[in-house]
Structures are given as structure tokens and as C-alpha cells.
Motif scaffolding. Structure first.
Motif, PDB file in Angstrom:
ATOM      1  N   VAL A   1       0.842  -1.198   0.000  1.00 13.42           N
ATOM      2  CA  VAL A   1       0.000   0.000   0.000  1.00 13.42           C
ATOM      3  C   VAL A   1       0.880   1.252   0.000  1.00 13.42           C
ATOM      4  N   ALA A   2       1.894   1.263   0.834  1.00 10.07           N
ATOM      5  CA  ALA A   2       2.762   2.438   0.948  1.00 10.07           C
ATOM      6  C   ALA A   2       3.484   2.731  -0.366  1.00 10.07           C
ATOM      7  N   ARG A   3       3.808   1.692  -1.121  1.00  9.88           N
ATOM      8  CA  ARG A   3       4.503   1.880  -2.402  1.00  9.88           C
ATOM      9  C   ARG A   3       3.540   2.163  -3.544  1.00  9.88           C
ATOM     10  N   GLY A   4       2.258   2.131  -3.269  1.00  9.38           N
ATOM     11  CA  GLY A   4       1.275   2.410  -4.303  1.00  9.38           C
ATOM     12  C   GLY A   4       1.025   1.257  -5.250  1.00  9.38           C
ATOM     13  N   GLU A   5       1.453   0.050  -4.884  1.00 13.44           N
ATOM     14  CA  GLU A   5       1.257  -1.103  -5.755  1.00 13.44           C
ATOM     15  C   GLU A   5      -0.141  -1.704  -5.625  1.00 13.44           C
TER      16      GLU A   5
ATOM     17  N   THR B   1      -4.189  -0.669  -3.567  1.00 19.74           N
ATOM     18  CA  THR B   1      -4.928   0.292  -2.756  1.00 19.74           C
ATOM     19  C   THR B   1      -5.622  -0.423  -1.597  1.00 19.74           C
TER      20      THR B   1
ATOM     21  N   THR C   1      -1.943   7.111   9.148  1.00 18.37           N
ATOM     22  CA  THR C   1      -0.679   6.688   8.530  1.00 18.37           C
ATOM     23  C   THR C   1       0.114   5.832   9.520  1.00 18.37           C
TER      24      THR C   1
ATOM     25  N   GLY D   1      -4.133   0.363   5.520  1.00 17.57           N
ATOM     26  CA  GLY D   1      -4.757  -0.301   4.377  1.00 17.57           C
ATOM     27  C   GLY D   1      -4.923  -1.791   4.505  1.00 17.57           C
TER      28      GLY D   1
END
Length: 490
Positions: free
Chosen positions: A17-21, A23, A63, A68
Motif C-alpha cells: 500500500v505504501a509503495r502504491g502497488e 490500494t 498513517t 490499508g
């Protein structure tokens, strides 16, 4: 592509999730799809609140370390205003809370996406999860004929089946460690009062009950414990402060430790041969890692402790029933047999018995402390045993039909004979953990139990992480979680 939440841990999912791979919505989609596919066979996930979960994502998740990641809370004892609860009982079905408990506030702050609850036995007093309010038993993903344990049985089944990577549980007599053992997971019971109980309760079962988590990895438990640890406002007592965080403790191996190995019960009775063999295998593993392992067991009065535990829990169950029914006896359509038996047992006890039993529990804790004796340096640092005396039981063996509550708990075929190790450390308040290190001949998980002195949580979890590195269990998954059970570590 998120095909299965059973192939990784929560830390790795949060990293995606943090790397945007991926959602949070996509992870939630995967979790809900796994519920749809697997839960009909398991009966582990209940009271789903998808709308609450979607709104939490849309409003912006905290955060925290698990931002997520889909998450489930136990349907017993964790109050959450957006998550109605049955508390494992028809008597308390559809209970709505006016606010969140302290532990749930801290869980939410990690960024998890909570979307439902997991099944528990009525009153949390069983080693199997078969409450009538859920319409049938909860089953083990490794073999549906067997129980995933209790009382956090739904949590254990959901994680082992790959529905979620991590779930909340609670432990008043082994209720995190028993499902961990039964489902091939990691389960850690912290030192008494390490986690908050308020504001709805000051303590659970005279301080013997505490929250916890069912996870695939030690690191997930360590990070979640760090996020949730510490007293809440008005706590009646607090745990000793940690020398370092759980996450820091797992980052490097502990010193070489003195380990007492017990391949019987703690009172010397034999246990299932496959389980005792797994204990000895674990001892050899620790020796190979450089730890000093010697046969030993405490000389504490286990029988007296278990009588006190049984009375305290019976009184607690009766008090819970009384909060709903007043002084009238519960009917069979309201409370299951064991709960009615606990209520009836409580009525037979002298009004002073509760405080007497608490005193006996405290005396037992001092006996266990003398065995470990960390300050004197003469006792072991760790006690190694089995988590359960045998592999996971068949569904129905510990059903709540009987009204003989005392025999159900302490009889020759009762819960304590099946689980003679876990409740000991609820009574003493010491940290204890179940690690997925053994396997029965027919492919069922066998948990190995490690316990440390009161307050020595960081030492214990550091050792658990060292063992995980030496004998990785991440690739061991129930068939339902997406990989054949033949891919077990030998």
C-alpha cells in the motif's frame, strides 16, 4: 495482483500500500472475496460491516504501520461503536456500543481496515468455537472435521484460511495461543496489563484475561503490540515498563538463554506422543542455536490454581448473565449449557470465595516467579512445553451442551486436560507464546509453547523471532489459503 491474503503477512501488505502497488480498497475486495469463497465452510467471519470499512478508507486512513491492511476483531470483549456484537451469545445478540474501547482506538490508529468480527464460544470459556448464535461450529482450515480452537477460534481460522493476514483475539486461559497452535499460527500473550482494558472494564477475570493477535509472523505481532501497549486512563494497575520495544527486541537475537524443557504436563502426566516428540524437537533446535536446554518443570500448585481459575471464571460468567437477566436463572434458549452450568456453580460459592480465589491465583503467581527467579539468576529464562496436550480436537468434542461446568473445565476429559499449559500463565500473568513448529502424522498443526518471567516480554518475543529465522514457517499454509499442505517444513 492480490490473489490471496494467505501468502504474506500484514507488514508486507502495508508495504505494498505504501509503495502504491495496491490500494486499501483492492485489499478489502480481496478479503471480502476470500470470505465469500471460504467462510461458508469455516463459519469464522460474522457481522460484516463493509460500509464502515469503505467509509474509513474514503475518509482517509491513519498513517500507521498497517495502513490499508484488512482486519477483523473478535466477537467478544472488544467494544467498537460501528461494529455490533453478539459476544458469542444469543443473550447478547446485536449489542451496540456507544463508543470504542481503548484497545480498538489504538488498533484503528495503526491504519488497519476493520470490516467485521470473528466467532467466539459463549462466554469465552471453551477451547473450541461452536456458539449457537452463529448457527453452527467454526471449523479448522487444515481439516474441517477439527476445531480451530477457542476462544479466538474464528480469528485463528480466518488468518489460517488466508481471509486476513492478521486478526484480533483475546486470551483469558489460552484463547489466543490455543487457536494459534490449532491453526499453525503465531500467538503471543503479553504480561498482565501490558494492553489496556478500559473504559468498559477495569480488568478481565481478575486480571487473567488480556487482548492479543493471531498472526503469520512475529514481526506483525511485535509491531501491533507496540502500537497498542500501555495503560489507558484510570487503569487499576500497569505492567512493568519494557527495556525496549517489541519491534526492537526482534531486530537482534537475545543473549543465550537457560531453557527448561517439559515434555509432559507441568504436573508430570504424559501427553500425546506426537506432541511430546515435537517438544523435544524444539528443544534440540534451541540447543543447536546455542541455548542451554535442560529438563525441568515448576513445582507450583497447579491443581489449586485451576480450581481458583474455574471459580473466578464461573463467577464472571454469572455476573455477565446477571447484567442482562437480573437474578433469574437463564433459560436454554438464552444461554448454552456450559454457561448455565457456570451460573449455577457460582450460586453454590460462598460470598467470600471470589477474593479467596484471587488470593490463590496471586500465590500461584509467586510460585511461578520463584521458579524463573530472574533476579537470583538460578532459574530458567524460558519454559518450553507444548501448547496443547494433543493435536487439534474434533468438532463437537467440546460443545457447550453439558451443564456440568466444573467437569467441562477440570474433569478427566475436560478443557484443562486438553490444554494444561496455557491457563497457568494467565494465572501467573507471565508472557507466553505459541509457535507453529510441529505437525501431527495426519497433517495437523502442533504448537510449541514458550513462557518467560513476568515482564520479560521483549526477551520472549526476541527469542520467538530468532526461532522464526532459524525455522521459517511463512510458507506453511493450510490448503484453503492457496497452497498444498504437503509444503510443510519437516
Amino acid at each position: 495482483m492480490i490473489g490471496d491474503l494467505g501468502v504474506t503477512d500484514a507488514t508486507a501488505l502495508a508495504d505494498l500500500v505504501a509503495r502504491g502497488e495496491v490500494t486499501p480498497d483492492e485489499l478489502l475486495d480481496a478479503a471480502l472475496a476470500a470470505v465469500e469463497a471460504r467462510n461458508p465452510a469455516l463459519n469464522a467471519v460474522v457481522l460484516i460491516q463493509e460500509g464502515v470499512a469503505r467509509k474509513a478508507i474514503a475518509d482517509g486512513l491513519p498513517t500507521g504501520p498497517f495502513r490499508g491492511v484488512p482486519f477483523l476483531i473478535k466477537d467478544l470483549g472488544i467494544e467498537a461503536k460501528d461494529f455490533p456484537s453478539h459476544n458469542g451469545s444469543r443473550l447478547f445478540a446485536n449489542t451496540v456500543y456507544p463508543g470504542d474501547s481503548s484497545i480498538f482506538q489504538r488498533i484503528k490508529a495503526t491504519g488497519v481496515v476493520t470490516f467485521g468480527r470473528t466467532t467466539s464460544p459463549e462466554g469465552g470459556i471453551g477451547a473450541a468455537t461452536e456458539a449457537a448464535v452463529y448457527g453452527g461450529p467454526t471449523r479448522n482450515p487444515w481439516n474441517l472435521d477439527h476445531t480451530p480452537g477457542g476462544s479466538s477460534g474464528g480469528a485463528g481460522a480466518a488468518v489460517a484460511a488466508g481471509i486476513v493476514a492478521m486478526a484480533h483475539g483475546s486470551d483469558g486461559g489460552g484463547s489466543v495461543r490455543i487457536p494459534a497452535s490449532s491453526c499453525g499460527l503465531f500467538g503471543f500473550k503479553p504480561t498482565r496489563a501490558r494492553l489496556p482494558d478500559g473504559p468498559y472494564a477495569g480488568e478481565g477475570w481478575a486480571g487473567m484475561a488480556i487482548d492479543g493477535f493471531l498472526t503469520r509472523s512475529v514481526r506483525d505481532t511485535a509491531v501491533m503490540l507496540d502500537a497498542c501497549a500501555g495503560p489507558d486512563l484510570g487503569a487499576p494497575y500497569v505492567a512493568p515498563p519494557l527495556a525496549r520495544s517489541h519491534a526492537d527486541a526482534i531486530s537482534r537475537p537475545p543473549r543465550r538463554l537457560r531453557v527448561a524443557l517439559c515434555d509432559t504436563t507441568l504436573t508430570g502426566e504424559p501427553i500425546h506422543p506426537e506432541v511430546s516428540a515435537a517438544v523435544r524437537d524444539a528443544g534440540r533446535l534451541l540447543e543447536a542455536m546455542g541455548h542451554r536446554v535442560e529438563p525441568s518443570r515448576p513445582k507450583a500448585d497447579v491443581a489449586r490454581m485451576m480450581r481458583a481459575w474455574t471459580d473466578i471464571v464461573g463467577i464472571g460468567t454469572a455476573l455477565t448473565i446477571r447484567s442482562k437477566l437480573g437474578d433469574r436463572p437463564p433459560r436454554p434458549d438464552e444461554v448454552e449449557g456450559v454457561g448455565r452450568g457456570a451460573w449455577a456453580h457460582a450460586q453454590t460459592l460462598h460470598p467470600t470465595r471470589y477474593l479467596e480465589a484471587v488470593g490463590e491465583i496471586h500465590a500461584f503467581g509467586r510460585q511461578m516467579a520463584a521458579f524463573f527467579d530472574p533476579e537470583g539468576g538460578t532459574g530458567p529464562d524460558i519454559l518450553l512445553s507444548a501448547t496443547l496436550a494433543e493435536p487439534p480436537a474434533k468438532v463437537g468434542r467440546f460443545a457447550h451442551d453439558t451443564e456440568d461446568y466444573v467437569a467441562y473445565r477440570t474433569g478427566p476429559d475436560g478443557i484443562f486436560a486438553y490444554s494444561p499449559f496455557c491457563a497457568i500463565f494467565n494465572a501467573s500473568g507471565q508472557p507466553a507464546a505459541s509457535l507453529p513448529l510441529g505437525w501431527s502424522d495426519d497433517g495437523l498443526p502442533i504448537g510449541i509453547h514458550l513462557a518467560a518471567a513476568f515482564g520479560q516480554d521483549e526477551l520472549l518475543i526476541g527469542l520467538c523471532a530468532e526461532i522464526e529465522r532459524a525455522t521459517p514457517w511463512a510458507g506453511i499454509r493450510a490448503p484453503m489459503a492457496g497452497e498444498s499442505a504437503t509444503n510443510r517444513l519437516s
